[in-house]
Write a protein that holds these residues in place. Sequence first.
Motif, PDB file in Angstrom:
ATOM      1  N   ALA A 134     -23.169 -18.090  -4.283  1.00 32.26           N
ATOM      2  CA  ALA A 134     -22.023 -18.584  -3.506  1.00 32.26           C
ATOM      3  C   ALA A 134     -21.139 -17.427  -3.053  1.00 32.26           C
ATOM      4  CB  ALA A 134     -21.214 -19.582  -4.334  1.00 32.26           C
ATOM      5  N   VAL A 135     -20.952 -16.432  -3.897  1.00 32.73           N
ATOM      6  CA  VAL A 135     -20.153 -15.256  -3.537  1.00 32.73           C
ATOM      7  C   VAL A 135     -20.877 -14.469  -2.441  1.00 32.73           C
ATOM      8  CG1 VAL A 135     -19.231 -13.046  -4.367  1.00 32.73           C
ATOM      9  CG2 VAL A 135     -19.039 -15.102  -5.793  1.00 32.73           C
ATOM     10  N   ALA A 136     -22.180 -14.285  -2.610  1.00 30.88           N
ATOM     11  CA  ALA A 136     -22.964 -13.537  -1.625  1.00 30.88           C
ATOM     12  C   ALA A 136     -22.934 -14.218  -0.259  1.00 30.88           C
ATOM     13  CB  ALA A 136     -24.395 -13.371  -2.107  1.00 30.88           C
ATOM     14  N   ARG A 137     -23.011 -15.544  -0.229  1.00 30.83           N
ATOM     15  CA  ARG A 137     -22.968 -16.267   1.050  1.00 30.83           C
ATOM     16  C   ARG A 137     -21.623 -16.084   1.744  1.00 30.83           C
ATOM     17  NH1 ARG A 137     -26.055 -21.617  -0.986  1.00 30.83           N
ATOM     18  NH2 ARG A 137     -28.154 -20.929  -0.424  1.00 30.83           N
ATOM     19  N   THR A 138     -20.544 -16.230   1.000  1.00 26.00           N
ATOM     20  CA  THR A 138     -19.214 -16.056   1.595  1.00 26.00           C
ATOM     21  C   THR A 138     -19.034 -14.617   2.056  1.00 26.00           C
ATOM     22  OG1 THR A 138     -18.307 -17.834   0.244  1.00 26.00           O
ATOM     23  CG2 THR A 138     -16.729 -16.255   1.171  1.00 26.00           C
ATOM     24  N   HIS A 139     -19.426 -13.680   1.232  1.00 27.02           N
ATOM     25  CA  HIS A 139     -19.361 -12.256   1.560  1.00 27.02           C
ATOM     26  C   HIS A 139     -20.088 -11.988   2.880  1.00 27.02           C
ATOM     27  CE1 HIS A 139     -20.940  -8.066   1.092  1.00 27.02           C
ATOM     28  NE2 HIS A 139     -19.722  -7.842   0.632  1.00 27.02           N
ATOM     29  N   GLY A 140     -21.308 -12.506   3.015  1.00 26.05           N
ATOM     30  CA  GLY A 140     -22.092 -12.309   4.241  1.00 26.05           C
ATOM     31  C   GLY A 140     -21.465 -12.981   5.446  1.00 26.05           C
ATOM     32  N   ALA A 141     -20.897 -14.176   5.248  1.00 22.39           N
ATOM     33  CA  ALA A 141     -20.257 -14.898   6.351  1.00 22.39           C
ATOM     34  C   ALA A 141     -19.016 -14.151   6.849  1.00 22.39           C
ATOM     35  CB  ALA A 141     -19.889 -16.313   5.915  1.00 22.39           C
ATOM     36  N   ILE A 142     -18.251 -13.582   5.935  1.00 23.95           N
ATOM     37  CA  ILE A 142     -17.059 -12.815   6.321  1.00 23.95           C
ATOM     38  C   ILE A 142     -17.490 -11.573   7.114  1.00 23.95           C
ATOM     39  CG2 ILE A 142     -15.108 -11.436   5.486  1.00 23.95           C
ATOM     40  CD1 ILE A 142     -15.093 -13.334   2.989  1.00 23.95           C
TER      41      ILE A 142
ATOM     42  N   ILE B 163     -13.026 -13.051  -3.740  1.00 22.65           N
ATOM     43  CA  ILE B 163     -13.861 -14.250  -3.574  1.00 22.65           C
ATOM     44  C   ILE B 163     -14.118 -14.813  -4.963  1.00 22.65           C
ATOM     45  CG2 ILE B 163     -16.076 -15.168  -2.772  1.00 22.65           C
ATOM     46  CD1 ILE B 163     -16.234 -12.797  -0.814  1.00 22.65           C
ATOM     47  N   ALA B 164     -13.829 -16.099  -5.145  1.00 22.85           N
ATOM     48  CA  ALA B 164     -14.052 -16.761  -6.428  1.00 22.85           C
ATOM     49  C   ALA B 164     -15.551 -16.928  -6.664  1.00 22.85           C
ATOM     50  CB  ALA B 164     -13.359 -18.122  -6.447  1.00 22.85           C
ATOM     51  N   ALA B 165     -15.937 -17.094  -7.924  1.00 24.82           N
ATOM     52  CA  ALA B 165     -17.345 -17.238  -8.287  1.00 24.82           C
ATOM     53  C   ALA B 165     -18.001 -18.434  -7.594  1.00 24.82           C
ATOM     54  CB  ALA B 165     -17.481 -17.356  -9.807  1.00 24.82           C
ATOM     55  N   ASP B 166     -17.209 -19.434  -7.221  1.00 23.99           N
ATOM     56  CA  ASP B 166     -17.763 -20.597  -6.520  1.00 23.99           C
ATOM     57  C   ASP B 166     -17.877 -20.375  -5.007  1.00 23.99           C
ATOM     58  OD1 ASP B 166     -15.124 -20.787  -5.640  1.00 23.99           O
ATOM     59  OD2 ASP B 166     -14.757 -22.738  -6.554  1.00 23.99           O
ATOM     60  N   GLY B 167     -17.542 -19.165  -4.531  1.00 23.47           N
ATOM     61  CA  GLY B 167     -17.670 -18.823  -3.121  1.00 23.47           C
ATOM     62  C   GLY B 167     -16.417 -19.019  -2.304  1.00 23.47           C
ATOM     63  N   ASP B 168     -15.346 -19.457  -2.907  1.00 21.50           N
ATOM     64  CA  ASP B 168     -14.091 -19.670  -2.180  1.00 21.50           C
ATOM     65  C   ASP B 168     -13.440 -18.324  -1.887  1.00 21.50           C
ATOM     66  OD1 ASP B 168     -11.891 -20.892  -1.051  1.00 21.50           O
ATOM     67  OD2 ASP B 168     -10.969 -21.418  -2.953  1.00 21.50           O
ATOM     68  N   TRP B 169     -13.137 -18.064  -0.610  1.00 15.41           N
ATOM     69  CA  TRP B 169     -12.467 -16.828  -0.212  1.00 15.41           C
ATOM     70  C   TRP B 169     -10.992 -17.000  -0.526  1.00 15.41           C
ATOM     71  CZ3 TRP B 169     -12.079 -14.799   5.513  1.00 15.41           C
ATOM     72  CH2 TRP B 169     -11.603 -13.499   5.509  1.00 15.41           C
ATOM     73  N   LEU B 170     -10.483 -16.213  -1.454  1.00 15.91           N
ATOM     74  CA  LEU B 170      -9.122 -16.367  -1.948  1.00 15.91           C
ATOM     75  C   LEU B 170      -8.103 -15.556  -1.168  1.00 15.91           C
ATOM     76  CD1 LEU B 170      -9.970 -16.111  -5.755  1.00 15.91           C
ATOM     77  CD2 LEU B 170      -9.639 -18.200  -4.388  1.00 15.91           C
ATOM     78  N   TYR B 171      -8.433 -14.318  -0.839  1.00 16.30           N
ATOM     79  CA  TYR B 171      -7.470 -13.464  -0.144  1.00 16.30           C
ATOM     80  C   TYR B 171      -8.126 -12.295   0.558  1.00 16.30           C
ATOM     81  CZ  TYR B 171      -7.835 -10.793  -4.535  1.00 16.30           C
ATOM     82  OH  TYR B 171      -8.292 -10.108  -5.627  1.00 16.30           O
ATOM     83  N   ALA B 172      -7.415 -11.803   1.553  1.00 21.29           N
ATOM     84  CA  ALA B 172      -7.690 -10.542   2.242  1.00 21.29           C
ATOM     85  C   ALA B 172      -6.293 -10.030   2.570  1.00 21.29           C
ATOM     86  CB  ALA B 172      -8.503 -10.755   3.500  1.00 21.29           C
TER      87      ALA B 172
END
Length: 184
Positions: A54-62, A171-180
């Motif tokens: 989930a973290v990797a997916r969010t990371h890649g999407a960002i 990014i939280a472990a569940d893939g939620d983007w928390l902050y930038a």
Amino acid sequence: MVFTRVCALPLAALTLTTSALAAPARQPVARPKSPCSGAGLGVTPAVRLRAPLAVARTHGAILAAARDCDYDRLERLGREGRPGFTFTFGTERSAAAFWRREEAAGHRFLGRLIRILRLDFGRDGQTYIWPAVFARSATAEDWNALLPIFGRRQIVTWRDHEGYTGLRVGIAADGDWLYAIEGD
């Protein structure tokens, strides 16, 4: 020596109708989007991303949205999970509008976002944090990884005085983007 060629045309060849002299019909000119600082940057992390899927997916999407200069998609990614996505310490309500202004002002936010996310991460509980220097006792390697992004003088200031206050992403472990967020 300059040579000029004279061409003799019959007068009939120079006769134009008034419709030919009329201004051409105006057509809307498609103006290309001015590229952001993330346009064309590579998005492959410099280190292997060892994080939950989930973290990797969010990371890649960002990374993909930043490379594509897609401010709206970035904002949607930030708003998808739990409420409270943080992108500024100010009162701005739209991350997309805020980041567009940052780019227009020459602050190169999206380029920094990509460069930071290509570095190694650290962890604070269930939150994966980029760059690692913000999340753990920083090593010389962690600080050196930031040199191409911020320069030696800024790194020395952070390291010797105030700690890292540059752009950090969580990014939280569940893939939620928390902050930038940047600053303190």
